[in-house]
Design a protein around this motif. Structure first.
Motif, PDB file in Angstrom:
ATOM      1  N   THR A   1       0.892  -1.337  -0.120  1.00 10.39           N
ATOM      2  CA  THR A   1      -0.004  -0.324  -0.035  1.00 10.39           C
ATOM      3  C   THR A   1       0.977   1.423  -0.116  1.00 10.39           C
ATOM      4  O   THR A   1       0.718   2.253  -0.783  1.00 10.39           O
ATOM      5  CB  THR A   1      -0.965  -0.021   1.321  1.00 10.39           C
ATOM      6  OG1 THR A   1      -1.642  -1.085   1.179  1.00 10.39           O
ATOM      7  CG2 THR A   1      -1.931   1.306   1.295  1.00 10.39           C
ATOM      8  N   GLU A   2       2.012   1.188   0.883  1.00 13.18           N
ATOM      9  CA  GLU A   2       2.932   2.418   0.869  1.00 13.18           C
ATOM     10  C   GLU A   2       3.297   2.531  -0.524  1.00 13.18           C
ATOM     11  O   GLU A   2       3.985   3.736  -0.932  1.00 13.18           O
ATOM     12  CB  GLU A   2       3.791   2.298   2.136  1.00 13.18           C
ATOM     13  CG  GLU A   2       4.855   3.346   2.318  1.00 13.18           C
ATOM     14  CD  GLU A   2       4.211   4.527   2.698  1.00 13.18           C
ATOM     15  OE1 GLU A   2       4.910   5.513   2.493  1.00 13.18           O
ATOM     16  OE2 GLU A   2       3.002   4.532   3.170  1.00 13.18           O
ATOM     17  N   ARG A   3       3.967   1.441  -0.900  1.00 15.81           N
ATOM     18  CA  ARG A   3       4.563   1.525  -2.379  1.00 15.81           C
ATOM     19  C   ARG A   3       3.576   2.118  -3.280  1.00 15.81           C
ATOM     20  O   ARG A   3       4.274   2.988  -4.145  1.00 15.81           O
ATOM     21  CB  ARG A   3       5.005   0.005  -2.731  1.00 15.81           C
ATOM     22  CG  ARG A   3       5.802  -0.008  -4.105  1.00 15.81           C
ATOM     23  CD  ARG A   3       6.055  -1.367  -4.563  1.00 15.81           C
ATOM     24  NE  ARG A   3       4.756  -1.769  -4.989  1.00 15.81           N
ATOM     25  CZ  ARG A   3       4.218  -1.615  -6.256  1.00 15.81           C
ATOM     26  NH1 ARG A   3       4.667  -0.648  -6.962  1.00 15.81           N
ATOM     27  NH2 ARG A   3       3.042  -2.205  -6.423  1.00 15.81           N
ATOM     28  N   GLU A   4       2.472   1.657  -3.380  1.00 16.40           N
ATOM     29  CA  GLU A   4       1.531   2.407  -4.358  1.00 16.40           C
ATOM     30  C   GLU A   4       1.387   3.964  -4.277  1.00 16.40           C
ATOM     31  O   GLU A   4       1.495   4.736  -5.153  1.00 16.40           O
ATOM     32  CB  GLU A   4       0.228   1.533  -4.278  1.00 16.40           C
ATOM     33  CG  GLU A   4       0.319   0.103  -4.827  1.00 16.40           C
ATOM     34  CD  GLU A   4      -1.064  -0.561  -4.610  1.00 16.40           C
ATOM     35  OE1 GLU A   4      -1.738   0.006  -4.022  1.00 16.40           O
ATOM     36  OE2 GLU A   4      -1.115  -1.738  -5.174  1.00 16.40           O
ATOM     37  N   GLU A   5       1.414   4.173  -2.815  1.00 16.84           N
ATOM     38  CA  GLU A   5       1.022   5.501  -2.495  1.00 16.84           C
ATOM     39  C   GLU A   5       2.350   6.541  -2.849  1.00 16.84           C
ATOM     40  O   GLU A   5       2.256   7.504  -3.391  1.00 16.84           O
ATOM     41  CB  GLU A   5       0.966   5.812  -0.910  1.00 16.84           C
ATOM     42  CG  GLU A   5       0.681   7.228  -0.738  1.00 16.84           C
ATOM     43  CD  GLU A   5       0.387   7.227   0.787  1.00 16.84           C
ATOM     44  OE1 GLU A   5       0.617   8.268   1.501  1.00 16.84           O
ATOM     45  OE2 GLU A   5      -0.277   6.210   1.634  1.00 16.84           O
ATOM     46  N   LYS A   6       3.444   5.896  -2.633  1.00 23.35           N
ATOM     47  CA  LYS A   6       4.827   6.498  -3.192  1.00 23.35           C
ATOM     48  C   LYS A   6       4.777   6.774  -4.774  1.00 23.35           C
ATOM     49  O   LYS A   6       5.223   7.690  -5.112  1.00 23.35           O
ATOM     50  CB  LYS A   6       6.015   5.877  -2.571  1.00 23.35           C
ATOM     51  CG  LYS A   6       5.942   5.738  -1.002  1.00 23.35           C
ATOM     52  CD  LYS A   6       6.328   7.140  -0.496  1.00 23.35           C
ATOM     53  CE  LYS A   6       6.790   6.879   0.995  1.00 23.35           C
ATOM     54  NZ  LYS A   6       6.950   8.488   1.810  1.00 23.35           N
TER      55      LYS A   6
END
Length: 243
Positions: free
Chosen positions: A187-192
């Motif tokens: 999820t964090e990777r997609e947000e970044k």
């Protein structure tokens, strides 16, 4: 040609209930084949016994027996599908090697973040078929698996702690990050990635605006240059008239 034929046969060996390759295949009177468990569960949840594919209804529940011949064909199909020509599988320069091959190693096609190991197509087979490996997370061949382990607990880094801005494992969550803002690493990777796309878009927009401003400045300078030349010619004409 052989690979194309295998891809064409794959659908023939799929169960129309689970959409996966048949496991313990059974045949029913209408001629269609299903996984034993899939069909049993389907009929247990239905008020009548019918074929999920052609909808033929049976007055009495047919006795199911494994189709041994079809089962053997599927086993050979899986083996052939998962074992391409050996000459195409040997690891070459720049390729990840299979951690389980002995002697000359084959090229790894997947890495497992749960096992923290890389597998060739042959040694990957248990992950594709065995129930014990179903929950394992497979990724493309990765030579930096150790960097994806928590240095404290030696567990896979699956969580991102927003409070500490760091990647952590599940053990870290309950031992040192209680009450912190945490999300799944994916999820964090997609947000970044989304933030990066916005930043890149802003940079492109800024560059386009600067290019536009630069063009306008060049055009203004050319106009000033032309005006200067005209003014010089005008002054020379005036001087000539005064002589």
């Amino acid at each position: 040609m052989a690979k194309a034929q295998l891809r064409g046969l794959q659908d023939e060996f799929n169960c129309s209930i689970c959409l996966d390759t048949l496991t313990d295949p059974v045949s029913i009177p209408c001629g269609h084949n299903y996984c034993l468990k899939c069909l049993t569960d389907f009929w247990d949840q239905s008020q009548e016994c019918s074929c999920p594919q052609c909808r033929r209804t049976f007055i009495t529940r047919p006795e199911l027996s494994r189709n041994s011949l079809l089962n053997e064909v599927i086993k050979k199909f899986k083996k052939q599908r998962l074992s391409p020509p050996l000459s195409m599988n040997y690891a070459g320069p720049g390729d990840m090697e299979c951690d389980f091959c002995t002697g000359k190693k084959f090229r790894a096609v997947k890495s497992c973040l749960t096992c923290m190991a890389s597998f060739c197509q042959t040694h990957l087979q248990p992950h594709c078929e065995g129930a014990a490996w179903k929950g394992h997370k497979l990724v493309g061949p990765d030579g930096n698996l150790k960097e994806m382990l928590c240095v404290i607990h030696q567990k896979s880094l699956e969580i991102f702690c927003k409070t500490d801005d760091s990647c952590i494992c599940m053990m870290c969550v309950v031992t040192g990050h209680i009450g912190h803002r945490i999300v799944e690493l994916e999820t964090e990777r997609e947000e970044k990635e989304k933030q990066l796309q916005v930043t890149q878009s802003e940079i492109r927009s800024g560059l386009e605006q600067r290019e536009k401003t630069l063009k306008e400045m060049r055009r203004t300078m050319e106009q000033m240059k032309v005006s200067g030349i005209k003014m010089t010619l005008h002054i020379k004409k005036m001087r000539n008239k005064l002589k």
